[in-house]
Design a protein around this motif. Structure first.
Motif, PDB file in Angstrom:
ATOM      1  N   ILE A  29       0.854  -1.188   0.000  1.00 16.17           N
ATOM      2  CA  ILE A  29       0.000   0.000   0.000  1.00 16.17           C
ATOM      3  C   ILE A  29       0.893   1.241   0.000  1.00 16.17           C
ATOM      4  O   ILE A  29       1.836   1.340   0.780  1.00 16.17           O
ATOM      5  CB  ILE A  29      -0.928   0.012   1.225  1.00 16.17           C
ATOM      6  CG1 ILE A  29      -1.864  -1.195   1.182  1.00 16.17           C
ATOM      7  CG2 ILE A  29      -1.711   1.312   1.299  1.00 16.17           C
ATOM      8  CD1 ILE A  29      -2.647  -1.418   2.462  1.00 16.17           C
ATOM      9  N   SER A  31       0.664   5.295   0.393  1.00 15.19           N
ATOM     10  CA  SER A  31      -0.235   6.351   0.854  1.00 15.19           C
ATOM     11  C   SER A  31      -0.279   7.501  -0.144  1.00 15.19           C
ATOM     12  O   SER A  31       0.649   7.690  -0.945  1.00 15.19           O
ATOM     13  CB  SER A  31       0.216   6.879   2.218  1.00 15.19           C
ATOM     14  OG  SER A  31       1.420   7.613   2.081  1.00 15.19           O
ATOM     15  N   ALA A  32      -1.351   8.286  -0.072  1.00 14.72           N
ATOM     16  CA  ALA A  32      -1.457   9.477  -0.907  1.00 14.72           C
ATOM     17  C   ALA A  32      -0.314  10.431  -0.588  1.00 14.72           C
ATOM     18  O   ALA A  32       0.236  11.074  -1.491  1.00 14.72           O
ATOM     19  CB  ALA A  32      -2.810  10.152  -0.690  1.00 14.72           C
ATOM     20  N   LYS A  52      -5.820  12.025  -5.695  1.00  9.57           N
ATOM     21  CA  LYS A  52      -7.104  11.364  -5.940  1.00  9.57           C
ATOM     22  C   LYS A  52      -7.552  11.559  -7.389  1.00  9.57           C
ATOM     23  O   LYS A  52      -7.988  10.615  -8.048  1.00  9.57           O
ATOM     24  CB  LYS A  52      -8.154  11.924  -4.977  1.00  9.57           C
ATOM     25  CG  LYS A  52      -9.489  11.257  -5.052  1.00  9.57           C
ATOM     26  CD  LYS A  52     -10.422  11.841  -4.005  1.00  9.57           C
ATOM     27  CE  LYS A  52     -11.777  11.183  -4.059  1.00  9.57           C
ATOM     28  NZ  LYS A  52     -12.685  11.718  -3.045  1.00  9.57           N
ATOM     29  N   VAL A  55      -5.175   9.527  -9.756  1.00 11.03           N
ATOM     30  CA  VAL A  55      -5.471   8.092  -9.691  1.00 11.03           C
ATOM     31  C   VAL A  55      -6.763   7.798 -10.447  1.00 11.03           C
ATOM     32  O   VAL A  55      -6.851   6.804 -11.185  1.00 11.03           O
ATOM     33  CB  VAL A  55      -5.533   7.597  -8.227  1.00 11.03           C
ATOM     34  CG1 VAL A  55      -6.123   6.189  -8.144  1.00 11.03           C
ATOM     35  CG2 VAL A  55      -4.155   7.642  -7.590  1.00 11.03           C
ATOM     36  N   SER A  56      -7.758   8.640 -10.307  1.00 14.45           N
ATOM     37  CA  SER A  56      -9.022   8.447 -11.017  1.00 14.45           C
ATOM     38  C   SER A  56      -8.813   8.462 -12.532  1.00 14.45           C
ATOM     39  O   SER A  56      -9.318   7.601 -13.255  1.00 14.45           O
ATOM     40  CB  SER A  56     -10.017   9.530 -10.609  1.00 14.45           C
ATOM     41  OG  SER A  56     -11.207   9.413 -11.339  1.00 14.45           O
ATOM     42  N   ARG A  59      -6.942   5.300 -13.578  1.00 12.26           N
ATOM     43  CA  ARG A  59      -7.844   4.137 -13.622  1.00 12.26           C
ATOM     44  C   ARG A  59      -8.640   4.112 -14.924  1.00 12.26           C
ATOM     45  O   ARG A  59      -8.807   3.058 -15.539  1.00 12.26           O
ATOM     46  CB  ARG A  59      -8.817   4.175 -12.448  1.00 12.26           C
ATOM     47  CG  ARG A  59      -8.238   3.738 -11.149  1.00 12.26           C
ATOM     48  CD  ARG A  59      -9.301   3.758 -10.072  1.00 12.26           C
ATOM     49  NE  ARG A  59      -8.798   3.163  -8.855  1.00 12.26           N
ATOM     50  CZ  ARG A  59      -8.982   3.664  -7.654  1.00 12.26           C
ATOM     51  NH1 ARG A  59      -9.663   4.783  -7.504  1.00 12.26           N
ATOM     52  NH2 ARG A  59      -8.499   3.064  -6.598  1.00 12.26           N
ATOM     53  N   GLN A  69      -6.232  -0.537  -6.610  1.00 12.38           N
ATOM     54  CA  GLN A  69      -7.181  -0.670  -5.516  1.00 12.38           C
ATOM     55  C   GLN A  69      -6.999   0.487  -4.541  1.00 12.38           C
ATOM     56  O   GLN A  69      -5.879   0.908  -4.277  1.00 12.38           O
ATOM     57  CB  GLN A  69      -6.949  -1.974  -4.752  1.00 12.38           C
ATOM     58  CG  GLN A  69      -7.131  -3.215  -5.574  1.00 12.38           C
ATOM     59  CD  GLN A  69      -6.767  -4.469  -4.775  1.00 12.38           C
ATOM     60  OE1 GLN A  69      -6.029  -4.416  -3.802  1.00 12.38           O
ATOM     61  NE2 GLN A  69      -7.293  -5.599  -5.217  1.00 12.38           N
ATOM     62  N   THR A  70      -8.105   0.973  -4.013  1.00 10.47           N
ATOM     63  CA  THR A  70      -8.064   1.950  -2.928  1.00 10.47           C
ATOM     64  C   THR A  70      -8.210   1.180  -1.629  1.00 10.47           C
ATOM     65  O   THR A  70      -9.125   0.369  -1.484  1.00 10.47           O
ATOM     66  CB  THR A  70      -9.214   2.967  -3.054  1.00 10.47           C
ATOM     67  OG1 THR A  70      -9.069   3.675  -4.283  1.00 10.47           O
ATOM     68  CG2 THR A  70      -9.200   3.952  -1.896  1.00 10.47           C
ATOM     69  N   ALA A  72      -9.006   1.789   2.086  1.00 12.21           N
ATOM     70  CA  ALA A  72      -9.594   2.850   2.910  1.00 12.21           C
ATOM     71  C   ALA A  72      -8.645   3.346   3.996  1.00 12.21           C
ATOM     72  O   ALA A  72      -8.060   2.554   4.732  1.00 12.21           O
ATOM     73  CB  ALA A  72     -10.894   2.350   3.544  1.00 12.21           C
ATOM     74  N   GLY A  75      -4.358   4.145   1.466  1.00 10.60           N
ATOM     75  CA  GLY A  75      -3.724   4.540   0.213  1.00 10.60           C
ATOM     76  C   GLY A  75      -4.177   3.703  -0.959  1.00 10.60           C
ATOM     77  O   GLY A  75      -5.342   3.307  -1.042  1.00 10.60           O
ATOM     78  N   TYR A  76      -3.218   3.411  -1.826  1.00  7.63           N
ATOM     79  CA  TYR A  76      -3.505   2.709  -3.078  1.00  7.63           C
ATOM     80  C   TYR A  76      -2.491   1.600  -3.281  1.00  7.63           C
ATOM     81  O   TYR A  76      -1.376   1.652  -2.752  1.00  7.63           O
ATOM     82  CB  TYR A  76      -3.402   3.680  -4.267  1.00  7.63           C
ATOM     83  CG  TYR A  76      -4.277   4.892  -4.131  1.00  7.63           C
ATOM     84  CD1 TYR A  76      -5.609   4.859  -4.534  1.00  7.63           C
ATOM     85  CD2 TYR A  76      -3.787   6.073  -3.587  1.00  7.63           C
ATOM     86  CE1 TYR A  76      -6.419   5.976  -4.403  1.00  7.63           C
ATOM     87  CE2 TYR A  76      -4.587   7.196  -3.452  1.00  7.63           C
ATOM     88  CZ  TYR A  76      -5.908   7.137  -3.862  1.00  7.63           C
ATOM     89  OH  TYR A  76      -6.714   8.233  -3.733  1.00  7.63           O
TER      90      TYR A  76
END
Length: 85
Positions: A29, A31-32, A52, A55-56, A59, A69-70, A72, A75-76
């Protein structure tokens, strides 16, 4: 240069940077905050939603099946998109 399913992806500089960091993490993972530190410069606002948004967009460009994957409040990560039993 990035490819998926034999297709070249037209990625913006930040999108490519995010993808590169996530791939290098090998499933860990990220983090942002870490993405902001590693892909953006030191002048980046830590409260920005740039990660964010990037990443959007990434994707969308990567298409299906989704690979980012995010996690919660963490991070990603690049993960297996197949359903778990």
């Amino acid at each position: 240069v990035a490819h998926r399913n034999g297709q070249r992806l037209e990625l913006a500089h930040k999108e490519f940077g995010v993808l590169e960091v996530l791939l290098a993490a090998q499933g860990r993972i990220v983090s942002a905050e870490e993405l902001l530190e590693r892909v953006w410069d030191e002048q980046a606002d830590p409260f920005t939603n740039a990660v964010k948004i990037t990443v959007s967009r990434l994707r969308t460009k990567l298409g299906d099946p989704p690979v980012i994957q995010t996690v919660a409040k963490a991070g990603y990560r690049i993960g297996d998109s197949s359903p778990t039993p």
